[in-house]
Scaffold this active site. Sequence first.
Site, PDB file in Angstrom:
ATOM      1  N   ASP A 184      64.346  29.551  37.708  1.00 32.55           N
ATOM      2  CA  ASP A 184      63.603  29.455  36.455  1.00 32.55           C
ATOM      3  C   ASP A 184      64.493  29.989  35.341  1.00 32.55           C
ATOM      4  O   ASP A 184      64.923  31.140  35.379  1.00 32.55           O
ATOM      5  CB  ASP A 184      62.311  30.277  36.557  1.00 32.55           C
ATOM      6  CG  ASP A 184      61.306  29.888  35.491  1.00 32.55           C
ATOM      7  OD1 ASP A 184      61.720  29.289  34.478  1.00 32.55           O
ATOM      8  OD2 ASP A 184      60.108  30.195  35.672  1.00 32.55           O
ATOM      9  N   GLU A 208      63.919  25.036  36.542  1.00 34.49           N
ATOM     10  CA  GLU A 208      62.669  25.073  35.768  1.00 34.49           C
ATOM     11  C   GLU A 208      62.905  25.510  34.329  1.00 34.49           C
ATOM     12  O   GLU A 208      63.643  26.465  34.084  1.00 34.49           O
ATOM     13  CB  GLU A 208      61.710  26.049  36.477  1.00 34.49           C
ATOM     14  CG  GLU A 208      60.361  26.201  35.832  1.00 34.49           C
ATOM     15  CD  GLU A 208      59.431  26.991  36.756  1.00 34.49           C
ATOM     16  OE1 GLU A 208      59.481  26.781  37.989  1.00 34.49           O
ATOM     17  OE2 GLU A 208      58.668  27.823  36.242  1.00 34.49           O
ATOM     18  N   GLU A 260      54.617  24.332  32.198  1.00 29.72           N
ATOM     19  CA  GLU A 260      53.664  25.442  32.153  1.00 29.72           C
ATOM     20  C   GLU A 260      53.200  25.728  30.729  1.00 29.72           C
ATOM     21  O   GLU A 260      52.117  26.276  30.532  1.00 29.72           O
ATOM     22  CB  GLU A 260      54.288  26.703  32.774  1.00 29.72           C
ATOM     23  CG  GLU A 260      55.497  27.232  32.014  1.00 29.72           C
ATOM     24  CD  GLU A 260      56.169  28.401  32.731  1.00 29.72           C
ATOM     25  OE1 GLU A 260      56.794  28.153  33.769  1.00 29.72           O
ATOM     26  OE2 GLU A 260      56.045  29.536  32.257  1.00 29.72           O
ATOM     27  N   HIS A 297      51.375  25.808  38.162  1.00 31.79           N
ATOM     28  CA  HIS A 297      52.031  27.032  37.695  1.00 31.79           C
ATOM     29  C   HIS A 297      51.027  28.179  37.701  1.00 31.79           C
ATOM     30  O   HIS A 297      49.893  28.027  37.236  1.00 31.79           O
ATOM     31  CB  HIS A 297      52.556  26.837  36.268  1.00 31.79           C
ATOM     32  CG  HIS A 297      53.115  28.095  35.665  1.00 31.79           C
ATOM     33  ND1 HIS A 297      52.373  28.928  34.855  1.00 31.79           N
ATOM     34  CD2 HIS A 297      54.326  28.669  35.780  1.00 31.79           C
ATOM     35  CE1 HIS A 297      53.131  29.954  34.488  1.00 31.79           C
ATOM     36  NE2 HIS A 297      54.313  29.824  35.041  1.00 31.79           N
TER      37      HIS A 297
END
Length: 380
Positions: free
Chosen positions: A194, A220, A246, A296
Amino acid sequence: MKVTEIRGHHVGFAPSPAIGNARTMIRRRDFLLLEIVTDTGKRGWGEVFSSPDAAAALIRTRYAPLLLGQPPRRYRALWEHMAANLGYDRRGPAMMAISAIDMALCDLAAQDLGISVAAMLGGGLRERVFAYGSGPFIAETDAPCAHYAAEVERCLAQGYRAMKPRAGVGPRADGNMLASMRRQVGPDVGLMVDINQAYSVRAAIASARHMEASELLWIEEPVEPEDIPGYAAVAAAISTAVAGGEALASAAAFRDVLVAGAMSILQPDLTVCGGYTGFMRIAALAAAFDLPIMPHVFGTIVNHQAALQVAALLPARRGGGPASYPYVEVDISSNPLLALQGDVRPNADGTLDIPDLPGTGLDLDAERLEPWRRESWVCR
Ligand SMILES: [Mg+2]
């Protein structure tokens, strides 16, 4: 069953030590937990994790009067009514307010029917779902990832077979961190990273190339969520799947991403995207583009339980990892609000059981929130 009270519980805690990603150090985590109470005594739960105070103001002033006296089983009509009352901006805190309300209403509607939310929304496709450990997180030290090996060892011992460390310190550092993590976990554990929106397009592409040999399942939020052309440029330049979503609060936002070919894994958050009602629209859109969804989750047990319900509904897709998609995210940092019903731990095969109980199967008493309560209110 009719809504008689809407209670807001503002809860939070200070992670110690602070947990970091490439964009920010998280020193405080605050949530609004929304409890909708009915004349039957049943209660449903919703959550806001991103802008709890702004969402609470909208719920108290604008939406509570629309909801009091209404049957939760009218959740779709109520969603449309709330959305029509938003005015201009159907994203951000206003949609987060609707998200929390829809989560609680669907929880209640399913309880009223005596079935799970997944059963109410058409019936689950699975009884267990593969979990991944979300973490480790960047530390506020000169060696921000030095603790990763020990944390990964702890996660493996807990049963996780996939992990998503925070990266984005720098392209070469990302490559080195992932190479050493891949050596540590071996070839069969799923790894993803991420970047938390932190990189420029060029840096994201450079980082992805440094990490390529580590065979990541996805990268991500490589760039800012509004930068759809930037996402598309990253996706076109690298071989690893690009994930995100998200921060996107509507089916329309996901439509723009999909039309641009900007992501190949979608990560709507129930507390942002319009609750179950918004999520199911995005799931239909994803199905039309044949792309997997990973719910998420980075909050409390309320969103966790809700994510399990939608994970039951998503079609299976092979993404190259240790199990078919979807996977459900589990925050591995010290999070007492996720552990309200005991620590969340995967089974030996890396899966979590999906409750088949009325609503989301969450039996939460507001008194349990006391140690983390900052403020509360009630509309009746
Ligand atoms: Mg993320």
